[in-house]
Design an enzyme around this catalytic site. Structure first.
Site, PDB file in Angstrom:
ATOM      1  N   ARG A  61      30.092  40.175  42.014  1.00 17.76           N
ATOM      2  CA  ARG A  61      31.111  41.162  42.417  1.00 17.76           C
ATOM      3  C   ARG A  61      31.654  42.000  41.165  1.00 17.76           C
ATOM      4  O   ARG A  61      32.001  43.356  41.605  1.00 17.76           O
ATOM      5  CB  ARG A  61      32.287  40.664  43.164  1.00 17.76           C
ATOM      6  CG  ARG A  61      32.089  40.239  44.521  1.00 17.76           C
ATOM      7  CD  ARG A  61      32.898  39.243  45.103  1.00 17.76           C
ATOM      8  NE  ARG A  61      33.000  37.840  44.212  1.00 17.76           N
ATOM      9  CZ  ARG A  61      33.304  36.998  44.781  1.00 17.76           C
ATOM     10  NH1 ARG A  61      33.817  36.860  46.112  1.00 17.76           N
ATOM     11  NH2 ARG A  61      33.235  36.004  44.163  1.00 17.76           N
ATOM     12  N   GLU A  98      36.502  23.810  38.779  1.00 12.29           N
ATOM     13  CA  GLU A  98      37.450  22.958  39.253  1.00 12.29           C
ATOM     14  C   GLU A  98      36.886  21.764  39.541  1.00 12.29           C
ATOM     15  O   GLU A  98      37.182  20.541  39.547  1.00 12.29           O
ATOM     16  CB  GLU A  98      38.214  23.444  40.463  1.00 12.29           C
ATOM     17  CG  GLU A  98      39.634  23.847  40.589  1.00 12.29           C
ATOM     18  CD  GLU A  98      40.203  24.620  41.567  1.00 12.29           C
ATOM     19  OE1 GLU A  98      39.827  25.697  41.868  1.00 12.29           O
ATOM     20  OE2 GLU A  98      41.120  23.916  42.125  1.00 12.29           O
TER      21      GLU A  98
HETATM   22  P1  AMP Z   1      37.760  31.829  37.493  1.00  8.92           P
HETATM   23  O1  AMP Z   1      36.454  31.282  36.487  1.00  8.92           O
HETATM   24  O2  AMP Z   1      38.476  30.523  38.133  1.00  8.92           O
HETATM   25  O3  AMP Z   1      38.640  32.567  36.907  1.00  8.92           O
HETATM   26  O4  AMP Z   1      36.966  32.419  38.734  1.00  8.92           O
HETATM   27  C1  AMP Z   1      36.486  33.675  38.635  1.00  8.92           C
HETATM   28  C2  AMP Z   1      35.379  33.911  39.699  1.00  8.92           C
HETATM   29  O5  AMP Z   1      35.506  33.178  41.048  1.00  8.92           O
HETATM   30  C3  AMP Z   1      35.638  35.270  40.102  1.00  8.92           C
HETATM   31  O6  AMP Z   1      34.754  36.093  39.695  1.00  8.92           O
HETATM   32  C4  AMP Z   1      36.062  35.361  41.495  1.00  8.92           C
HETATM   33  O7  AMP Z   1      34.899  36.267  42.064  1.00  8.92           O
HETATM   34  C5  AMP Z   1      35.975  33.901  42.191  1.00  8.92           C
HETATM   35  N1  AMP Z   1      36.828  33.393  42.587  1.00  8.92           N
HETATM   36  C6  AMP Z   1      37.821  32.583  42.335  1.00  8.92           C
HETATM   37  N2  AMP Z   1      38.806  32.252  43.092  1.00  8.92           N
HETATM   38  C7  AMP Z   1      38.904  33.054  44.053  1.00  8.92           C
HETATM   39  C8  AMP Z   1      39.842  33.650  45.092  1.00  8.92           C
HETATM   40  N3  AMP Z   1      40.744  32.798  45.385  1.00  8.92           N
HETATM   41  N4  AMP Z   1      39.534  34.630  45.853  1.00  8.92           N
HETATM   42  C9  AMP Z   1      38.383  35.132  45.428  1.00  8.92           C
HETATM   43  N5  AMP Z   1      37.491  34.842  44.572  1.00  8.92           N
HETATM   44  C10 AMP Z   1      37.848  34.096  43.803  1.00  8.92           C
END
Ligand code: AMP
Length: 173
Positions: A61, A98
């Site tokens: 994205r 996670e």
């Molecule tokens: P993180 O590494 O936990 O910051 O997750 C980042 C990636 O996971 C981002 O590029 C988002 O596209 C996706 N992502 C994580 N949580 C969500 C959420 N609640 N809604 C949409 N996309 C998410």
């Protein structure tokens, strides 16, 4: 530029991709030409006078926002991708999610030493993906000027994993 409330174009999808996750769906924003144009215009406004050399968008994205921004700014695109996608020699970083782990890669020759980079993704959650990307930029010899996301989930406090980096988010929840 008329002000648009971009929150109207972010859809909450409960229990995706797994139970308990409230997924922030950006497809309504992408599906509305005015809202998408406004989003890119806001990014252009913020970075048009900055001294960055390249945009590093994160698969998938991040590409949707990073590519039009790079074109508007006249900057290079150096993609960060999921493992096994980049054909030439890469740097690679594993990081914890996670549940389980993930890996991201950058072309080893994608940046020249000292080049200033803007990292772009759609959403900051725990910050793991962005922290891994910042490491990749540095392994490739680049310097992270700033990290830009459309959405920040502030309740997850992802900024604590990105200590020392400047972060811009357009919408916060
Ligand atoms: P993180 O590494 O936990 O910051 O997750 C980042 C990636 O996971 C981002 O590029 C988002 O596209 C996706 N992502 C994580 N949580 C969500 C959420 N609640 N809604 C949409 N996309 C998410």
């Amino acid at each position: 530029m008329d002000v648009l409330d971009l929150r109207k174009y972010i859809r909450d999808v409960p229990d995706f991709p797994e139970p308990g996750i409230l997924f922030k769906d950006i497809t309504p924003l992408l599906g509305d030409a005015k809202a998408f144009d406004y989003t890119i215009a806001k990014l252009v406004e913020r970075y048009k006078d900055s001294d960055i050399d390249a945009i590093v968008p994160i698969e998938s994205r991040g590409f949707l926002f990073g590519a039009p921004l790079a074109r508007e700014l006249g900057k290079a695109i150096v993609p960060v991708r999921k493992p096994g996608k980049l054909p030439a020699a890469t740097h690679s970083v594993d990081y914890g999610l996670e549940y389980g782990t993930n890996t991201m890669e950058i072309h080893a020759d994608g940046l020249r030493k000292g080049q200033k980079v803007l990292i772009v993704d759609d959403l900051l959650a725990t910050g793991g993906t962005l922290a891994a990307t910042a490491r990749l930029v540095e392994m490739a010899g680049g310097v992270v000027s700033e990290i830009a996301v459309i959405i920040e989930l502030t309740f997850l406090d992802g900024r604590k994993n990105l200590d020392g980096y400047d972060i811009y988010s357009m919408i916060q929840y």
